[in-house]
Enzyme design. Structure first.
Site, PDB file in Angstrom:
ATOM      1  N   LYS A 107       0.857  -1.208   0.033  1.00  0.00           N
ATOM      2  CA  LYS A 107      -0.082  -0.071   0.072  1.00  0.00           C
ATOM      3  C   LYS A 107       1.060   1.308   0.006  1.00  0.00           C
ATOM      4  CE  LYS A 107      -2.005   1.861   3.971  1.00  0.00           C
ATOM      5  NZ  LYS A 107      -1.612   3.112   4.191  1.00  0.00           N
ATOM      6  N   ASN A 108       1.942   1.222   0.732  1.00  0.00           N
ATOM      7  CA  ASN A 108       2.579   2.508   0.963  1.00  0.00           C
ATOM      8  C   ASN A 108       3.889   2.619   0.102  1.00  0.00           C
ATOM      9  OD1 ASN A 108       0.997   3.148   3.080  1.00  0.00           O
ATOM     10  ND2 ASN A 108       2.345   2.598   4.600  1.00  0.00           N
TER      11      ASN A 108
ATOM     12  N   ARG B 256      -4.855  10.311   4.638  1.00  0.00           N
ATOM     13  CA  ARG B 256      -3.859  11.183   4.705  1.00  0.00           C
ATOM     14  C   ARG B 256      -2.818  11.620   3.632  1.00  0.00           C
ATOM     15  NH1 ARG B 256      -0.606  11.602   7.451  1.00  0.00           N
ATOM     16  NH2 ARG B 256      -0.458  13.589   8.095  1.00  0.00           N
TER      17      ARG B 256
ATOM     18  N   CYS C 149      -5.316  11.986  12.898  1.00  0.00           N
ATOM     19  CA  CYS C 149      -6.022  10.671  12.763  1.00  0.00           C
ATOM     20  C   CYS C 149      -6.016   9.874  14.203  1.00  0.00           C
ATOM     21  CB  CYS C 149      -5.537   9.981  11.716  1.00  0.00           C
ATOM     22  SG  CYS C 149      -3.713   9.360  12.110  1.00  0.00           S
TER      23      CYS C 149
ATOM     24  N   ARG D 174      -0.345  14.419  13.116  1.00  0.00           N
ATOM     25  CA  ARG D 174       0.089  14.401  11.967  1.00  0.00           C
ATOM     26  C   ARG D 174       0.425  15.334  11.154  1.00  0.00           C
ATOM     27  NH1 ARG D 174      -1.316   8.914  10.493  1.00  0.00           N
ATOM     28  NH2 ARG D 174       0.415   8.925   9.219  1.00  0.00           N
TER      29      ARG D 174
ATOM     30  N   ASP E 234       4.477   0.449  12.219  1.00  0.00           N
ATOM     31  CA  ASP E 234       3.266  -0.073  11.533  1.00  0.00           C
ATOM     32  C   ASP E 234       2.940  -1.509  11.850  1.00  0.00           C
ATOM     33  OD1 ASP E 234       3.190   1.609   8.556  1.00  0.00           O
ATOM     34  OD2 ASP E 234       2.874   2.130  10.611  1.00  0.00           O
TER      35      ASP E 234
ATOM     36  N   ILE F  66       7.441   6.567  17.465  1.00  0.00           N
ATOM     37  CA  ILE F  66       7.073   7.680  16.217  1.00  0.00           C
ATOM     38  C   ILE F  66       5.845   8.336  16.401  1.00  0.00           C
ATOM     39  CG2 ILE F  66       6.466   7.476  13.677  1.00  0.00           C
ATOM     40  CD1 ILE F  66       9.403   6.271  14.383  1.00  0.00           C
TER      41      ILE F  66
ATOM     42  N   ARG G 281      -8.761  -0.458   4.476  1.00  0.00           N
ATOM     43  CA  ARG G 281      -8.034   0.486   3.779  1.00  0.00           C
ATOM     44  C   ARG G 281      -6.680  -0.271   3.471  1.00  0.00           C
ATOM     45  NH1 ARG G 281      -6.914   5.366   7.264  1.00  0.00           N
ATOM     46  NH2 ARG G 281      -5.373   5.643   5.394  1.00  0.00           N
TER      47      ARG G 281
HETATM   48  C1  EPZ Z   1       3.942   7.085   6.735  1.00  0.00           C
HETATM   49  O1  EPZ Z   1       3.164   8.048   7.276  1.00  0.00           O
HETATM   50  C2  EPZ Z   1       3.171   5.709   6.381  1.00  0.00           C
HETATM   51  N1  EPZ Z   1       1.951   6.193   5.601  1.00  0.00           N
HETATM   52  C3  EPZ Z   1       2.525   5.535   7.782  1.00  0.00           C
HETATM   53  O2  EPZ Z   1       1.903   4.219   7.591  1.00  0.00           O
HETATM   54  C4  EPZ Z   1       3.890   5.199   8.646  1.00  0.00           C
HETATM   55  O3  EPZ Z   1       3.261   4.767   9.796  1.00  0.00           O
HETATM   56  C5  EPZ Z   1       4.653   6.084   9.036  1.00  0.00           C
HETATM   57  O4  EPZ Z   1       5.144   6.711   7.527  1.00  0.00           O
HETATM   58  C6  EPZ Z   1       5.888   6.074   9.800  1.00  0.00           C
HETATM   59  O5  EPZ Z   1       6.510   5.015   9.287  1.00  0.00           O
HETATM   60  C7  EPZ Z   1       2.243   6.108   4.169  1.00  0.00           C
HETATM   61  O6  EPZ Z   1       3.386   5.860   3.753  1.00  0.00           O
HETATM   62  C8  EPZ Z   1       1.145   6.579   3.384  1.00  0.00           C
HETATM   63  P1  EPZ Z   1       5.984  10.390   9.135  1.00  0.00           P
HETATM   64  P2  EPZ Z   1       3.713   9.546   7.534  1.00  0.00           P
HETATM   65  O7  EPZ Z   1       5.668  11.718   8.254  1.00  0.00           O
HETATM   66  O8  EPZ Z   1       4.885   9.838   6.209  1.00  0.00           O
HETATM   67  C9  EPZ Z   1       5.938  13.715  12.599  1.00  0.00           C
HETATM   68  C10 EPZ Z   1       0.090   2.847   7.630  1.00  0.00           C
HETATM   69  O9  EPZ Z   1      -0.568   2.131   8.586  1.00  0.00           O
HETATM   70  N2  EPZ Z   1       5.899  14.644  11.539  1.00  0.00           N
HETATM   71  O10 EPZ Z   1       7.044   9.596   8.698  1.00  0.00           O
HETATM   72  O11 EPZ Z   1       2.619  10.370   7.485  1.00  0.00           O
HETATM   73  C11 EPZ Z   1       4.677  12.735  12.581  1.00  0.00           C
HETATM   74  O12 EPZ Z   1       3.629  13.386  13.363  1.00  0.00           O
HETATM   75  C12 EPZ Z   1       0.484   4.258   7.910  1.00  0.00           C
HETATM   76  O13 EPZ Z   1      -0.002   2.544   6.418  1.00  0.00           O
HETATM   77  C13 EPZ Z   1       5.831  15.987  11.855  1.00  0.00           C
HETATM   78  O14 EPZ Z   1       6.065  16.366  12.989  1.00  0.00           O
HETATM   79  O15 EPZ Z   1       4.550   9.587   8.761  1.00  0.00           O
HETATM   80  C14 EPZ Z   1       5.278  11.580  13.319  1.00  0.00           C
HETATM   81  O16 EPZ Z   1       5.115  11.591  14.585  1.00  0.00           O
HETATM   82  C15 EPZ Z   1      -0.177   4.729   9.131  1.00  0.00           C
HETATM   83  N3  EPZ Z   1       5.952  16.863  10.878  1.00  0.00           N
HETATM   84  C16 EPZ Z   1       6.532  11.565  12.771  1.00  0.00           C
HETATM   85  O17 EPZ Z   1       6.966  12.699  12.306  1.00  0.00           O
HETATM   86  C17 EPZ Z   1       5.764  16.427   9.412  1.00  0.00           C
HETATM   87  O18 EPZ Z   1       5.902  17.402   8.707  1.00  0.00           O
HETATM   88  C18 EPZ Z   1       6.738  10.442  11.395  1.00  0.00           C
HETATM   89  O19 EPZ Z   1       5.904  10.669  10.398  1.00  0.00           O
HETATM   90  C19 EPZ Z   1       5.874  14.972   9.155  1.00  0.00           C
HETATM   91  C20 EPZ Z   1       6.000  14.251  10.046  1.00  0.00           C
END
Ligand code: EPZ
Length: 420
Positions: free
Chosen positions: A22-23, A93, A117, A122, A307, A329, A399
């Site tokens: 998916k990702n 998202r 979410c 996020r 995840d 995370i 999803r």
């Molecule tokens: C990706 O989300 C994945 N989604 C998530 O999978 C996964 O859990 C996550 O990466 C971590 O590996 C997709 O790839 C579509 P991050 P993403 O930006 O990119 C903070 C699933 O189950 N952050 O790596 O949104 C954030 O709040 C989903 O398939 C900021 O503060 O995650 C988090 O605490 C769930 N500001 C941490 O960083 C930003 O601008 C990591 O988030 C961006 C992120």
């Protein structure tokens, strides 16, 4: 609304085939917005998030065909509107991934802020701050990100304050079409980022450092990929099958997977006592009669994936002893704990660490899914709980997992989808 009814405890046996990631599918589908030519894909998983992505770009003027049986998608990606509306982004998202391609290709974009979410706030500030450093004007008005390019996108040296997967992906899109070179430091190393980088390289992008925390992108022109792109297997689905085998003390074979992307997950489950034979594209799992406890923390790749945290927490409920699972995370990714406690799990959460006392003799009960991976952890636990468990709101599960109950039934699970 649909629910899943699962009767346990059950033993699994046989072979299960992993679907496309998916990702990985999401960013490479959004990448089509960089082009005006037909882009073709194979092994696209049949998921609600894919449906949402295709309908979102269709609402912007693109068109597509999707054979849900074969996993083939053809995207005709020219858009009239550069607006990714809230009605779509609130459902998924990852709609934020429209921002990078639209800005890079058209020099403008209006993308709804994703909002939070169940697992956390996020924010996307790292995406926006980095784009500003590359000459992109970015503002936020009435819940929308408004981006424009007054003159040109110029390469820059970006340091991400925290590893961000979609942040790295959005900046890869922008850097590929920037004037000059861009260096992304503290970049995400997840396999999904590498896959997107490989896709962009097939389109002529010059990217060095994929798989490391520093990516160097030499801005230039892109061309559509010459061949259909085949989506690689989903490493988190693969890990979920390992968890299911562990709690049901089963022997199963997981096919069409990539063991090399699961090193931290394989070592954790081996530490708990599973025997795991690794092949090029398969895993043979043999779970023990009793599991050893484990202590681990989630971290960005190549660490233990967030995840898989919920699925590991379910596994720990059945281990002989006390386990400690720390989530580093996301700030609220223990929503599954309250549901597991309804089955009789002995879990205490202090801060970002869950302490699990096992083995718990879980009893079936009505449960509610709260987010994608939490719902997978409830399915895992229900397979080994005594009696019948009904899991509501499984649209969360749909999803990210393709026909989970059909695959589980093929492995011998007593599971059915019911309307409620
Ligand atoms: C990706 O989300 C994945 N989604 C998530 O999978 C996964 O859990 C996550 O990466 C971590 O590996 C997709 O790839 C579509 P991050 P993403 O930006 O990119 C903070 C699933 O189950 N952050 O790596 O949104 C954030 O709040 C989903 O398939 C900021 O503060 O995650 C988090 O605490 C769930 N500001 C941490 O960083 C930003 O601008 C990591 O988030 C961006 C992120």
């Amino acid at each position: 609304m649909n629910a899943l009814r699962i009767h346990g405890p059950t033993r699994l046996a046989g072979k299960v085939r992993v679907s496309g990631s998916k990702n990985t599918a999401l960013p490479v589908l959004f990448a089509a917005l960089l082009f005006d030519d037909e882009i073709r894909y194979e092994n696209v998983p049949r998921l609600w998030d894919i449906e949402t992505t295709l309908q979102m770009v269709e609402s912007m003027g693109a068109s597509f065909t999707w054979n849900k049986e074969t996993g083939q998608v053809s995207l005709f990606p020219t858009v009239k509107s550069k607006v990714a509306p809230y009605e779509w982004v609130k459902r998924m998202r990852a709609g934020i991934l429209a921002l990078g391609p639209l800005v890079a290709r058209y020099g403008e974009a209006k993308v709804s802020l994703p909002g939070g979410c169940a697992i956390g706030a996020r924010p996307v500030n790292f995406h926006l701050d980095a784009m500003k450093q590359m000459g992109i004007q970015v503002g936020v008005e009435q819940g929308y990100i408004i981006a424009s390019v007054p003159s040109k996108i110029r390469g820059a040296e970006i340091v991400f304050p925290q590893v961000t997967v979609t942040g790295t992906e959005n900046l890869l899109f922008v850097a590929c079409l920037a004037d000059g070179n861009t260096v992304l430091k503290n970049a995400a190393q997840e396999p999904e980022v590498i896959a997107l980088g490989n896709f962009l390289q097939l389109c002529g992008a010059k990217i060095d450092g994929l798989g490391s925390s520093t990516l160097t992108i030499h801005g230039g022109k892109l061309h559509p990929p010459k061949m259909p792109y085949s989506v690689p297997p989903d490493r988190i689905e693969t890990g979920t099958w390992i968890a299911a085998a562990a709690v049901t003390k089963s022997e199963i074979e997981i096919q069409a997977c990539n063991p090399l992307e699961l090193t931290s997950v394989l070592s954790a489950y081996r530490e708990m006592g599973l025997k795991i034979e690794e092949g090029k594209d398969f895993l043979k799992i043999s779970a023990p009669q009793s599991l050893r406890p484990i202590s681990l923390s989630t971290s960005p790749y190549p660490g233990f994936p967030t995840d898989m945290q919920a699925q590991m927490l379910s596994t720990a409920c059945f281990a002989q002893g006390t386990s400690h699972i720390t989530e580093t995370i996301f700030e609220n990714r223990f929503m599954h704990v309250a549901e597991l406690q309804r089955l009789g799990a002995k879990i205490e959460v202090n801060g970002n660490t869950a302490t699990v006392t096992g083995p718990a003799d879980l009893q079936g009960a009505p449960l509610m899914a709260t987010d994608l991976r939490a719902s997978a952890s409830l399915v895992v636990a229900a397979l080994a709980a005594h009696g019948s468990t009904k899991i509501s709101r499984i649209y969360h599960l749909d999803r990210g997992y393709q026909r989970l109950e059909e695959k589980l039934r093929q492995l011998g699970a007593q599971i059915e989808r019911i309307a409620e």
